[in-house]
Enzyme design. Structure first.
Site, PDB file in Angstrom:
ATOM      1  N   SER A 114       7.871  -3.137   2.620  1.00 35.14           N
ATOM      2  CA  SER A 114       7.069  -4.297   1.782  1.00 35.14           C
ATOM      3  C   SER A 114       4.670  -3.422   2.148  1.00 35.14           C
ATOM      4  O   SER A 114       4.447  -3.758   0.888  1.00 35.14           O
ATOM      5  CB  SER A 114       6.638  -5.449   2.897  1.00 35.14           C
ATOM      6  OG  SER A 114       6.785  -5.182   4.135  1.00 35.14           O
ATOM      7  N   HIS A 125      13.102   4.510  -0.050  1.00 42.49           N
ATOM      8  CA  HIS A 125      12.611   3.428   1.190  1.00 42.49           C
ATOM      9  C   HIS A 125      12.042   2.908   0.525  1.00 42.49           C
ATOM     10  O   HIS A 125      10.527   3.317  -0.256  1.00 42.49           O
ATOM     11  CB  HIS A 125      11.410   4.187   2.424  1.00 42.49           C
ATOM     12  CG  HIS A 125      11.236   3.269   3.509  1.00 42.49           C
ATOM     13  ND1 HIS A 125      11.789   2.318   4.220  1.00 42.49           N
ATOM     14  CD2 HIS A 125       9.800   2.841   3.319  1.00 42.49           C
ATOM     15  CE1 HIS A 125      11.076   1.042   3.725  1.00 42.49           C
ATOM     16  NE2 HIS A 125       9.486   1.307   3.679  1.00 42.49           N
ATOM     17  N   GLU A 179       5.030  12.104 -10.126  1.00 42.93           N
ATOM     18  CA  GLU A 179       4.622  10.980  -9.554  1.00 42.93           C
ATOM     19  C   GLU A 179       4.424   9.650 -10.771  1.00 42.93           C
ATOM     20  O   GLU A 179       4.503   8.634 -10.415  1.00 42.93           O
ATOM     21  CB  GLU A 179       3.850  11.224  -9.858  1.00 42.93           C
ATOM     22  CG  GLU A 179       1.822  10.028  -8.769  1.00 42.93           C
ATOM     23  CD  GLU A 179       0.960   9.784  -8.175  1.00 42.93           C
ATOM     24  OE1 GLU A 179       0.338   9.367  -7.534  1.00 42.93           O
ATOM     25  OE2 GLU A 179      -0.040  11.087  -7.932  1.00 42.93           O
ATOM     26  N   GLY A 202       0.164   5.826  -5.759  1.00 40.40           N
ATOM     27  CA  GLY A 202       0.329   6.911  -4.627  1.00 40.40           C
ATOM     28  C   GLY A 202      -0.442   7.289  -4.091  1.00 40.40           C
ATOM     29  O   GLY A 202      -1.470   7.046  -3.513  1.00 40.40           O
TER      30      GLY A 202
END
Length: 141
Positions: free
Chosen positions: A111, A108, A64, A84
């Site tokens: 927006s 990916h 993360e 996250g």
């Protein structure tokens, strides 16, 4: 072709991580490419579980950390922040000493959401953990 809207810098990433879980666990940023961020984490008393192997939660913290820092450098709107939303991790093989190395790459970049794949390998280059991180892009407060 680069994915960065704000070019990540090793020194700035380290500075932003001072006095956080990242620095307490010994995580270091090691390399930035056109489409990835790499880092490493020690396998020591800060990151192992009681059985002497790398704690799965420590692997998730590394994943993360790398994915989140990278995601925030891909934002087009400076008034947004990537946080996250979901993370999963498959722990493939144990690590008992040395360092593990993570590489975060975007799957990916949208927006509203981003998806990142983070591969964590041991010093021999063998996969120890495969993680996928989904980031939500939201307005800064």
């Amino acid at each position: 072709m680069t994915i960065w809207n704000v070019k990540p810098d090793l020194e700035n990433l380290a500075k932003a991580s001072m006095n956080t879980a990242v620095s307490h666990m010994g995580i270091e940023y090691t390399e930035i490419g056109d489409d990835f961020v790499k880092g490493r984490m020690p396998v020591d008393e800060r990151t192992i579980q009681p059985f002497g192997i790398l704690h799965g939660g420590s692997s998730v913290v590394l994943a993360e950390t790398l994915g989140s820092m990278a995601a925030n450098c891909c934002l087009k709107d400076p008034n947004t922040v990537a946080v996250g939303l979901d993370i999963n991790a498959n722990h493939i093989r144990p690590a008992t000493r040395g360092w593990v190395y993570g590489t975060a790459r975007a799957v990916h970049i949208g927006s509203a959401t981003q998806v990142w794949e983070i591969r964590i390998e041991n010093e021999a280059g063998k996969l120890t953990c495969m993680s996928r991180l989904t980031m939500a892009v939201t307005k800064r407060q």
